[in-house]
Design a protein around this motif. Structure first.
Motif, mmCIF file in Angstrom:
data_model
loop_
_atom_site.group_PDB
_atom_site.id
_atom_site.type_symbol
_atom_site.label_atom_id
_atom_site.label_comp_id
_atom_site.label_asym_id
_atom_site.label_seq_id
_atom_site.Cartn_x
_atom_site.Cartn_y
_atom_site.Cartn_z
ATOM 1 N N THR A 87 24.007 18.449 -11.951
ATOM 2 C CA THR A 87 24.564 19.570 -12.733
ATOM 3 C C THR A 87 23.496 20.561 -13.215
ATOM 4 O O THR A 87 23.738 21.759 -13.282
ATOM 5 N N ASN A 88 22.299 20.088 -13.540
ATOM 6 C CA ASN A 88 21.283 20.953 -14.164
ATOM 7 C C ASN A 88 20.250 21.538 -13.204
ATOM 8 O O ASN A 88 19.554 22.488 -13.564
ATOM 9 N N ALA A 89 20.101 20.950 -12.012
ATOM 10 C CA ALA A 89 19.056 21.430 -11.094
ATOM 11 C C ALA A 89 19.377 22.820 -10.572
ATOM 12 O O ALA A 89 20.539 23.169 -10.357
ATOM 13 N N SER A 90 18.323 23.616 -10.362
ATOM 14 C CA SER A 90 18.518 24.962 -9.801
ATOM 15 C C SER A 90 18.288 24.949 -8.285
ATOM 16 O O SER A 90 18.807 25.780 -7.559
ATOM 17 N N ASP A 91 17.529 23.963 -7.811
ATOM 18 C CA ASP A 91 17.238 23.827 -6.379
ATOM 19 C C ASP A 91 18.304 22.957 -5.716
ATOM 20 O O ASP A 91 18.628 21.870 -6.211
ATOM 21 N N LYS A 92 18.835 23.442 -4.596
ATOM 22 C CA LYS A 92 19.905 22.717 -3.910
ATOM 23 C C LYS A 92 19.458 21.322 -3.467
ATOM 24 O O LYS A 92 20.219 20.358 -3.535
ATOM 25 N N ASN A 93 18.211 21.213 -2.991
ATOM 26 C CA ASN A 93 17.712 19.913 -2.533
ATOM 27 C C ASN A 93 17.578 18.911 -3.680
ATOM 28 O O ASN A 93 17.781 17.709 -3.497
ATOM 29 N N VAL A 94 17.248 19.422 -4.863
ATOM 30 C CA VAL A 94 17.153 18.558 -6.042
ATOM 31 C C VAL A 94 18.548 18.060 -6.423
ATOM 32 O O VAL A 94 18.737 16.895 -6.775
ATOM 33 N N LYS A 95 19.527 18.963 -6.344
ATOM 34 C CA LYS A 95 20.923 18.569 -6.613
ATOM 35 C C LYS A 95 21.353 17.474 -5.643
ATOM 36 O O LYS A 95 21.951 16.475 -6.030
ATOM 37 N N ASN A 96 21.050 17.679 -4.358
ATOM 38 C CA ASN A 96 21.427 16.699 -3.338
ATOM 39 C C ASN A 96 20.748 15.350 -3.570
ATOM 40 O O ASN A 96 21.349 14.292 -3.374
ATOM 41 N N LEU A 97 19.482 15.422 -3.981
ATOM 42 C CA LEU A 97 18.742 14.195 -4.277
ATOM 43 C C LEU A 97 19.416 13.440 -5.433
ATOM 44 O O LEU A 97 19.593 12.222 -5.366
ATOM 45 N N GLY A 98 19.787 14.194 -6.458
ATOM 46 C CA GLY A 98 20.466 13.590 -7.609
ATOM 47 C C GLY A 98 21.778 12.927 -7.218
ATOM 48 O O GLY A 98 22.075 11.802 -7.650
ATOM 49 N N GLU A 99 22.555 13.606 -6.370
ATOM 50 C CA GLU A 99 23.843 13.054 -5.930
ATOM 51 C C GLU A 99 23.641 11.771 -5.122
ATOM 52 O O GLU A 99 24.414 10.808 -5.242
ATOM 53 N N MET A 100 22.593 11.760 -4.283
ATOM 54 C CA MET A 100 22.292 10.568 -3.492
ATOM 55 C C MET A 100 21.912 9.396 -4.407
ATOM 56 O O MET A 100 22.326 8.264 -4.190
ATOM 57 N N MET A 101 21.129 9.692 -5.447
ATOM 58 C CA MET A 101 20.716 8.650 -6.392
ATOM 59 C C MET A 101 21.922 8.049 -7.110
ATOM 60 O O MET A 101 22.016 6.828 -7.284
ATOM 61 N N VAL A 102 22.840 8.914 -7.541
ATOM 62 C CA VAL A 102 24.046 8.439 -8.233
ATOM 63 C C VAL A 102 24.841 7.506 -7.322
ATOM 64 O O VAL A 102 25.228 6.398 -7.724
ATOM 65 N N LYS A 103 25.049 7.937 -6.092
ATOM 66 C CA LYS A 103 25.854 7.157 -5.150
ATOM 67 C C LYS A 103 25.206 5.811 -4.817
ATOM 68 O O LYS A 103 25.830 4.753 -4.942
ATOM 69 N N ASP A 104 23.937 5.838 -4.401
ATOM 70 C CA ASP A 104 23.271 4.617 -3.936
ATOM 71 C C ASP A 104 22.968 3.643 -5.074
ATOM 72 O O ASP A 104 23.141 2.429 -4.930
ATOM 73 N N HIS A 105 22.518 4.190 -6.208
ATOM 74 C CA HIS A 105 22.174 3.296 -7.321
ATOM 75 C C HIS A 105 23.418 2.751 -8.018
ATOM 76 O O HIS A 105 23.378 1.640 -8.560
ATOM 77 N N SER A 106 24.513 3.494 -7.992
ATOM 78 C CA SER A 106 25.773 2.961 -8.551
ATOM 79 C C SER A 106 26.210 1.748 -7.736
ATOM 80 O O SER A 106 26.633 0.725 -8.293
ATOM 81 N N LYS A 107 26.072 1.851 -6.422
ATOM 82 C CA LYS A 107 26.441 0.739 -5.530
ATOM 83 C C LYS A 107 25.542 -0.473 -5.790
ATOM 84 O O LYS A 107 26.022 -1.606 -5.910
ATOM 85 N N ALA A 108 24.231 -0.226 -5.883
ATOM 86 C CA ALA A 108 23.281 -1.320 -6.133
ATOM 87 C C ALA A 108 23.531 -1.953 -7.508
ATOM 88 O O ALA A 108 23.451 -3.180 -7.664
ATOM 89 N N ASN A 109 23.858 -1.098 -8.494
ATOM 90 C CA ASN A 109 24.134 -1.610 -9.842
ATOM 91 C C ASN A 109 25.340 -2.549 -9.848
ATOM 92 O O ASN A 109 25.345 -3.567 -10.540
ATOM 93 N N GLU A 110 26.367 -2.188 -9.077
ATOM 94 C CA GLU A 110 27.562 -3.029 -8.992
ATOM 95 C C GLU A 110 27.239 -4.366 -8.333
ATOM 96 O O GLU A 110 27.755 -5.412 -8.733
ATOM 97 N N GLU A 111 26.396 -4.334 -7.309
ATOM 98 C CA GLU A 111 25.988 -5.580 -6.632
ATOM 99 C C GLU A 111 25.214 -6.476 -7.596
ATOM 100 O O GLU A 111 25.404 -7.691 -7.616
ATOM 101 N N LEU A 112 24.357 -5.866 -8.394
ATOM 102 C CA LEU A 112 23.572 -6.633 -9.364
ATOM 103 C C LEU A 112 24.484 -7.229 -10.444
ATOM 104 O O LEU A 112 24.312 -8.379 -10.854
ATOM 105 N N LYS A 113 25.467 -6.451 -10.883
ATOM 106 C CA LYS A 113 26.428 -6.945 -11.882
ATOM 107 C C LYS A 113 27.229 -8.117 -11.325
ATOM 108 O O LYS A 113 27.498 -9.095 -12.027
ATOM 109 N N SER A 114 27.617 -8.010 -10.061
ATOM 110 C CA SER A 114 28.368 -9.076 -9.404
ATOM 111 C C SER A 114 27.534 -10.353 -9.346
ATOM 112 O O SER A 114 28.025 -11.454 -9.608
ATOM 113 N N TRP A 115 26.250 -10.212 -9.009
ATOM 114 C CA TRP A 115 25.343 -11.362 -8.981
ATOM 115 C C TRP A 115 25.254 -11.993 -10.370
ATOM 116 O O TRP A 115 25.358 -13.214 -10.522
#
Length: 203
Positions: A87-115
């Motif tokens: 939401t706050n980044a002005s650079d498109k690539n930074v926005k994309n990086l942020g979105e990738m982090m949210v998606k991938d780390h949310s998945k990893a976080n759920e796996e860790l919670k399941s463990w």
């Protein structure tokens, strides 16, 4: 004379009855004496059950606990910062990086919670003071300043994450947690590569 014989018979019969009564009375005492040995296996069975229950609880090493706590907090921070970047980044690539982090780390976080749920371990659900400070600092930035700080943080944090995940994969004791660390490493390597690329592309 007949009376005497009858009296003797009566006495003999009474004695015989008394003897059988004594035997009858003694039998419960005998069975009571045997009872402790019957109870003993029950006690053993109980203690085995308790031991069995204890053994089903996974005993985590200090390394496992340290890694699990760090991975939970790190993953939470990546998601929180990723949402800021989206939401706050002005650079498109930074926005994309942020979105990738949210998606991938949310998945990893759920796996860790399941463990954690499987082994009965309680993970931290909030950031520690150091990570909270980083998040608050990032939140106060805008525009290009935000882009630079976020990409810097993603490079440095992922270098640390990779080192921690490699250590757990090599030195961890709990098999499923070690497996999680090994399985997540390629994603972290990819994140580091993308963060470095994004950082170098910021004007």
């Amino acid at each position: 004379m007949k009376n005497s014989i009858l009296t003797l018979l009566a006495v003999s019969t009474m004695l015989a009855c008394k003897k059988s009564e004594t035997t009858t009375v003694n039998q419960p005492m005998d069975s009571t004496a045997v009872a402790p040995s019957v109870d003993s296996p029950a006690v053993t069975a109980d203690s085995t059950t308790v031991t069995g229950t204890t053994n089903t609880k996974v005993s985590l090493s200090d390394q496992d606990k340290k890694f699990a706590d760090g991975a939970a907090q790190g993953g939470l921070m990546e998601v929180m910062m990723g949402k800021l970047a989206a939401t706050n980044a002005s650079d498109k690539n930074v926005k994309n990086l942020g979105e990738m982090m949210v998606k991938d780390h949310s998945k990893a976080n759920e796996e860790l919670k399941s463990w954690a749920s499987t082994v009965g371990y309680t993970l931290p659900t909030s950031l520690d003071a150091e990570k909270q400070k980083k998040y608050d600092e990032l939140k106060s930035k805008k525009g290009a300043e935000f882009d630079r700080m976020y990409s810097d943080l993603m490079v440095s944090d992922h270098k640390e994450d990779i080192a921690e995940f490699k250590k757990e994969a090599a030195d961890g004791q709990e098999a499923s947690l070690k497996s999680f660390a090994s399985k997540t490493l390629p994603t972290l390597d990819h994140h580091l590569m993308e963060a470095q690329k994004t950082k170098s592309g910021i004007k």
